[in-house]
Structure formats: structure tokens, C-alpha cells
Design an enzyme around this catalytic site. Sequence first.
Site, PDB file in Angstrom:
ATOM      1  N   LEU A  14       1.374   4.243  -0.173  1.00  0.00           N
ATOM      2  CA  LEU A  14       1.727   2.890  -0.636  1.00  0.00           C
ATOM      3  C   LEU A  14       2.296   3.017  -2.033  1.00  0.00           C
ATOM      4  CD1 LEU A  14       1.673   0.082   0.504  1.00  0.00           C
ATOM      5  CD2 LEU A  14      -0.600  -0.230  -0.392  1.00  0.00           C
ATOM      6  N   HIS A  15       3.527   3.554  -2.077  1.00  0.00           N
ATOM      7  CA  HIS A  15       4.141   3.763  -3.357  1.00  0.00           C
ATOM      8  C   HIS A  15       5.400   2.933  -3.453  1.00  0.00           C
ATOM      9  CE1 HIS A  15       7.144   6.732  -4.665  1.00  0.00           C
ATOM     10  NE2 HIS A  15       6.486   7.760  -4.262  1.00  0.00           N
ATOM     11  N   ALA A  16       6.185   3.023  -4.463  1.00  0.00           N
ATOM     12  CA  ALA A  16       7.185   2.017  -4.858  1.00  0.00           C
ATOM     13  C   ALA A  16       7.809   1.170  -3.736  1.00  0.00           C
ATOM     14  CB  ALA A  16       8.276   2.668  -5.684  1.00  0.00           C
ATOM     15  N   PRO A  18       7.391   1.080  -0.209  1.00  0.00           N
ATOM     16  CA  PRO A  18       6.476   0.402   0.715  1.00  0.00           C
ATOM     17  C   PRO A  18       5.577  -0.623   0.015  1.00  0.00           C
ATOM     18  CG  PRO A  18       6.116   2.790   0.753  1.00  0.00           C
ATOM     19  CD  PRO A  18       7.234   2.510  -0.182  1.00  0.00           C
ATOM     20  N   ALA A  19       5.213  -0.358  -1.223  1.00  0.00           N
ATOM     21  CA  ALA A  19       4.382  -1.315  -1.963  1.00  0.00           C
ATOM     22  C   ALA A  19       5.151  -2.610  -2.193  1.00  0.00           C
ATOM     23  CB  ALA A  19       3.930  -0.721  -3.290  1.00  0.00           C
TER      24      ALA A  19
END
Length: 87
Positions: A14-16, A18-19
Site C-alpha cells: 500500500l504505497h504511493a 495504490p494508497a
Amino acid sequence: MISREVTITNTIGLHARPATFFIQKANSFKSSIWVEKEDRKVNAKSLLGVLSLGIAQGMTIKLLAEGSDADEALDALEELVNTGFRE
């Protein structure tokens, strides 16, 4: 308040990007929504809050929601996670 546990399956966690999809989906609901990882809980509608959890592939997080559309919110967020954020 209702809650649901989900496991992050996409390769980058859950990084840039997809977040961003995650918080956009969370913001489409009226309910208050939180993401909990271990002993930390953040507002699911806050990009910095979600990124600060450092959620990686294979981690299980808890989604919590409270409000008139809480069930729908958790259903939509769970679907987003389970589809790998459509990446």
C-alpha cells in the site's frame, strides 16, 4: 463500528499509487474509516496517514468504519485490496 481484516496481495504493498486509489475510494463514503496495523490506527482518508503505516505485500491490516454507509465502504475497500488495486 464494524471491522474487517484484509491481506495486501499486490507486489508493492500500500504505497504511493495504490494508497492514492485507496484513499480516493475511502473519501467517496460519508462514514469515518480507519486503517489499523499492529498498534497504530490512522484515518483511511489521509494519504500521509496510510503511507506512514508502511504496509507491504503479505501484511494483514484491519479496516474499521462507522457511519451510515460503513458496510458499503468496507465492501468497496476490501474489493479494491482483493483485486490488487487493479494494477
